[in-house]
Write a protein that holds these residues in place. Structure first.
Motif, PDB file in Angstrom:
ATOM      1  N   ASN A 204      45.045  45.245  35.612  1.00 48.75           N
ATOM      2  CA  ASN A 204      44.764  46.367  36.482  1.00 48.75           C
ATOM      3  C   ASN A 204      44.973  45.922  37.926  1.00 48.75           C
ATOM      4  OD1 ASN A 204      43.888  48.943  36.913  1.00 48.75           O
ATOM      5  ND2 ASN A 204      42.393  48.741  35.280  1.00 48.75           N
ATOM      6  N   GLY A 205      44.885  46.806  38.859  1.00 50.05           N
ATOM      7  CA  GLY A 205      44.878  46.450  40.280  1.00 50.05           C
ATOM      8  C   GLY A 205      45.936  45.432  40.672  1.00 50.05           C
ATOM      9  N   TYR A 206      45.516  44.427  41.451  1.00 46.87           N
ATOM     10  CA  TYR A 206      46.453  43.432  41.966  1.00 46.87           C
ATOM     11  C   TYR A 206      47.109  42.640  40.849  1.00 46.87           C
ATOM     12  CZ  TYR A 206      44.296  44.669  46.251  1.00 46.87           C
ATOM     13  OH  TYR A 206      43.841  45.399  47.313  1.00 46.87           O
ATOM     14  N   PRO A 242      35.785  43.250  46.921  1.00 48.79           N
ATOM     15  CA  PRO A 242      35.826  41.820  46.580  1.00 48.79           C
ATOM     16  C   PRO A 242      35.841  41.629  45.069  1.00 48.79           C
ATOM     17  CG  PRO A 242      34.181  42.246  48.282  1.00 48.79           C
ATOM     18  CD  PRO A 242      34.677  43.578  47.818  1.00 48.79           C
ATOM     19  N   ARG A 243      35.178  42.514  44.338  1.00 47.11           N
ATOM     20  CA  ARG A 243      35.144  42.393  42.885  1.00 47.11           C
ATOM     21  C   ARG A 243      36.559  42.428  42.290  1.00 47.11           C
ATOM     22  NH1 ARG A 243      35.261  45.182  38.325  1.00 47.11           N
ATOM     23  NH2 ARG A 243      35.807  47.087  39.415  1.00 47.11           N
ATOM     24  N   ALA A 249      41.696  36.951  40.419  1.00 47.45           N
ATOM     25  CA  ALA A 249      41.857  35.497  40.488  1.00 47.45           C
ATOM     26  C   ALA A 249      41.799  34.855  39.104  1.00 47.45           C
ATOM     27  CB  ALA A 249      40.786  34.903  41.397  1.00 47.45           C
ATOM     28  N   TRP A 250      40.870  35.259  38.269  1.00 50.20           N
ATOM     29  CA  TRP A 250      40.830  34.613  36.947  1.00 50.20           C
ATOM     30  C   TRP A 250      41.786  35.255  35.956  1.00 50.20           C
ATOM     31  CZ3 TRP A 250      39.330  37.033  32.463  1.00 50.20           C
ATOM     32  CH2 TRP A 250      38.522  38.154  32.560  1.00 50.20           C
ATOM     33  N   LYS A 251      42.130  36.499  36.190  1.00 53.87           N
ATOM     34  CA  LYS A 251      43.050  37.151  35.249  1.00 53.87           C
ATOM     35  C   LYS A 251      44.477  36.602  35.342  1.00 53.87           C
ATOM     36  CE  LYS A 251      40.709  41.260  33.824  1.00 53.87           C
ATOM     37  NZ  LYS A 251      40.509  42.696  34.028  1.00 53.87           N
TER      38      LYS A 251
END
Ligand code: GTP
Ligand code: MG
Length: 259
Positions: A204-206, A242-243, A249-251
């Motif tokens: 999702n997202g970034y 930030p969430r 970062a971990w994905k």
């Protein structure tokens, strides 16, 4: 160029979307969540560019501010079939919204498919440059981190660090060559989206942008970057948090081990 010849229609429901050459159709997929302040002006701006065979698919996640209904109304009354609106039941995220839009664009015969935000962060005028550049490429990325690219002056230092840092981090872990790994303004040839395993993409997202960048490279597509200026959203409320950045970062590691 549009010719309005009924026989040339790809879809009888999209009367103004005739094309002399279906191989030229550009479909811009715009995901929206609470973008009622932007959507009308965005569509006006996009169609004022007078790019032949341009269509828009809006993917709205049942925005509480009524963006979906407004887009429907604009599609019906102002843009006469050039705009299609997909409605999803709730806020299911940017990645799946794009995937739904991509699939629809492919079904409708798009030759080139674009990802673009609704909030004017991505300047619609760049679409012309994308179209020229894709002549010698399979994917064009609107990049903030190549010479000539830039960020809105109003971006806070924290946001700059998250954005640039996220790009450096993803490139390091996945070996992505494109300089702006989280770029959300891109144009693809249809063959690219036909080849990518869209049904396996869960990000999702970034992270969605990172996964797409990674898959394009892994499949050997020719990727070209076009420098862009990234504007701060002109109206409406940010969905960035930030969430989302921490999740991304971990994905990135999940992507690395998945393929
Ligand atoms: N359909 C859908 N669209 C979304 C969702 N989240 C964000 N969007 C849209 O995706 C685009 C990018 O989201 P933005 O909220 O602008 O994210 P951003 O650019 O990182 O942050 P800001 O510009 O600061 O808000 C915009 O057009 C949003 O309306 C979602 O869950 N579903
Ligand atoms: Mg934005």
């Amino acid at each position: 160029m549009s010719n309005n010849t009924p026989g040339a229609l790809l879809d009888p429901g999209l009367n103004d979307l005739t094309s002399d050459d279906p191989a030229q159709i550009i479909t811009v997929v715009v995901p929206t969540y609470n973008e009622s302040e932007n959507i009308e002006r965005l569509l006006e701006t996009v169609f004022k560019l007078a790019i032949p065979d341009l269509r828009v698919i809006i993917v709205d996640d049942n925005s509480p501010d009524g963006t979906g209904e407004l887009a429907e109304e604009l599609s019906r009354e102002k843009f006469n079939g050039q705009v299609e609106v997909l409605h999803r039941p709730g806020k299911l995220g940017l990645g799946p919204a794009y995937l739904a839009g991509f699939k629809r664009a492919l079904e409708k015969g798009a030759a080139f498919i674009v990802e673009m935000d609704a909030d004017f962060s991505h300047d619609p005028a760049t679409l012309k440059r994308f179209r020229e550049t894709i002549e010698d490429a399979d994917v064009v990325v609107g990049s903030r981190y190549v010479p000539g690219g830039s960020l809105d002056k109003r971006w806070t230092l924290l946001r700059r660090i998250i954005s640039k840092g996220g790009s450096i981090y993803s490139r390091a872990i996945l070996g992505i060559k494109v300089h702006d790994a989280t770029a959300g303004f891109k144009m693809f040839r249809r063959e690219v989206l036909e080849r990518l395993p869209l049904d396996e993409i869960r990000s999702n997202g970034y992270c969605f942008q990172v996964e797409i960048a990674y898959l394009c490279q892994k499949n050997g597509f020719r990727v070209k970057e076009v420098p862009i200026h990234f504007n701060e959203r002109v109206a409406g409320v940010s969905k960035m948090s930030p969430r989302i950045a921490i999740e991304a970062a971990w994905k990135v590691w999940l992507i690395r081990f998945k393929y």
